[in-house]
Scaffold this motif. Structure first.
Motif, short mmCIF file in Angstrom:
data_model
loop_
_atom_site.label_atom_id
_atom_site.label_comp_id
_atom_site.label_asym_id
_atom_site.label_seq_id
_atom_site.Cartn_x
_atom_site.Cartn_y
_atom_site.Cartn_z
N ASP A 82 -15.15 22.77 27.86
CA ASP A 82 -15.00 21.51 27.12
C ASP A 82 -13.87 21.63 26.11
N CYS A 83 -12.79 20.95 26.40
CA CYS A 83 -11.61 21.00 25.53
C CYS A 83 -11.67 19.97 24.41
N THR A 84 -12.69 19.12 24.43
CA THR A 84 -12.88 18.17 23.34
C THR A 84 -13.20 18.91 22.05
N THR A 85 -14.05 19.91 22.15
CA THR A 85 -14.52 20.63 20.96
C THR A 85 -13.83 21.98 20.77
N LEU A 86 -13.33 22.57 21.82
CA LEU A 86 -12.63 23.86 21.71
C LEU A 86 -11.19 23.64 21.26
N LEU A 108 -11.68 21.53 33.24
CA LEU A 108 -11.49 21.32 31.81
C LEU A 108 -11.85 19.88 31.48
N LEU A 109 -12.82 19.73 30.62
CA LEU A 109 -13.37 18.41 30.25
C LEU A 109 -12.75 17.94 28.95
N TYR A 110 -12.42 16.65 28.89
CA TYR A 110 -11.90 16.08 27.65
C TYR A 110 -12.38 14.64 27.50
N ALA A 111 -12.96 14.35 26.33
CA ALA A 111 -13.41 13.00 25.99
C ALA A 111 -12.34 12.34 25.10
N LYS A 251 -4.76 16.73 22.59
CA LYS A 251 -5.46 17.85 23.21
C LYS A 251 -5.02 18.06 24.67
N PRO A 252 -4.80 17.02 25.48
CA PRO A 252 -4.28 17.28 26.82
C PRO A 252 -2.95 18.04 26.80
#
Length: 299
Positions: A82-86, A108-111, A251-252
């Protein structure tokens, strides 16, 4: 490296994957972060909260080094990150371990945020000011660090967002970057139409005293940014003329920087410089859409 993107306004789209053997996430500071962690816990058999503090890594509050992380990943076929929080440092840490364990499949997840919190300090126009991060200190990160004092020339790529003071602080603290060729990558198209004007307005005055080669990559596109970094690197980057990446934008774009460094930092051709910002609580509101970046690492 192959990067496939799946975007959705409802639930994250993981393609044919029904369950991951392991997932990693960070500490949430807003509702979209909490939603992303919930997804990780539901989609993985085991989940770990990974943090970086004072040059050390921690998994679920227990100190962990690269060797121990490799042990956790051993025999795993895929990873959910989870790249939203990392932060970018933790993402690079996981990527380095995945490479060592020959894990090819990463998700890799991103919100993506609906909107960011604006700065409401008295006396400042709130039109383009945002209250996203606090304390910062630029420093190297083991595995992707370069001793810039060893180089007479090089190129530095700034991945820019809303916070112009991060760029100013970097140039102030790292004076040897003055002699490097400078590149700026803005997130265009932005997450939302018109948001790129905030980035342009906030950096306009700070970029007037230096010559920047300006590039654009979609704010939510890991692929676009990765290829821009590769294009800049191939122009003259290498072990003698390093390419330094400063991911202080979306973040992306930070994910693209992490993937790029995972491939090119090993032979001192590229390095990271980062300010390790403290994310502020409530830095964003709402959740616009989910992105899943399906990455296949090269052999």
């Amino acid at each position: 490296m192959l990067i496939k993107t799946r975007s959705s306004q409802t639930d994250p789209d993981f393609g044919k994957v029904e369950k991951f053997p392991i997932s990693f996430f960070g500490v949430p500071v807003d509702d979209r972060g909490k939603a992303a962690i919930s997804v990780c816990e539901q989609q993985a058999s085991t989940s770990h909260c990974l943090t970086y503090r004072q040059n050390s890594y921690f998994a679920d509050s227990t100190s962990i080094d690269l060797g121990k992380l490799c042990t956790k990943l051993r025999s795993k076929k895929s990873i959910l990150i989870d790249c939203t929080t990392l932060g970018v440092v933790e993402i690079i840490f996981i990527l380095r371990a995945a490479r060592k364990e020959n894990i090819k499949s990463l998700y890799l997840l991103y919100a993506e945020p609906g909107e960011y919190a604006r700065d409401d300090k008295e006396g400042l126009s709130t039109a383009t000011r945002f209250n996203l991060t606090g304390d910062r200190q630029f420093s190297g990160v083991h595995g992707v660090a370069l001793d810039l004092s060893l180089y007479e020339e090089g190129q530095v790529v700034f991945l820019l967002g809303y916070e112009e003071d991060r760029l100013a602080m970097l140039l102030t603290q790292q004076e040897n970057l003055i002699k490097f060729d400078k590149y700026a990558i803005f997130g265009v198209p932005a997450f939302s139409a018109g948001w790129e004007l905030n980035s342009f307005a906030n950096h306009a005055s700070g970029m007037t005293n230096e010559t920047y080669h300006v590039h654009y990559a979609g704010a939510n596109s890991v692929t676009d940014c990765y290829h821009k970094l590769l294009e800049i690197f191939k122009q003259k980057g290498g072990s003698d003329i390093p390419t330094v990446i400063a991911p202080i934008g979306t973040k992306p774009h930070a994910i693209a920087a992490a993937l790029f460094l995972c491939n090119h930092a090993e032979h001192n051709g590229a390095g990271l410089i980062y300010d390790h910002p403290q994310k502020k609580d409530g830095r964003s509101r709402l959740l616009r859409r989910w992105h899943v970046y399906d990455v296949t690492l090269p052999a």
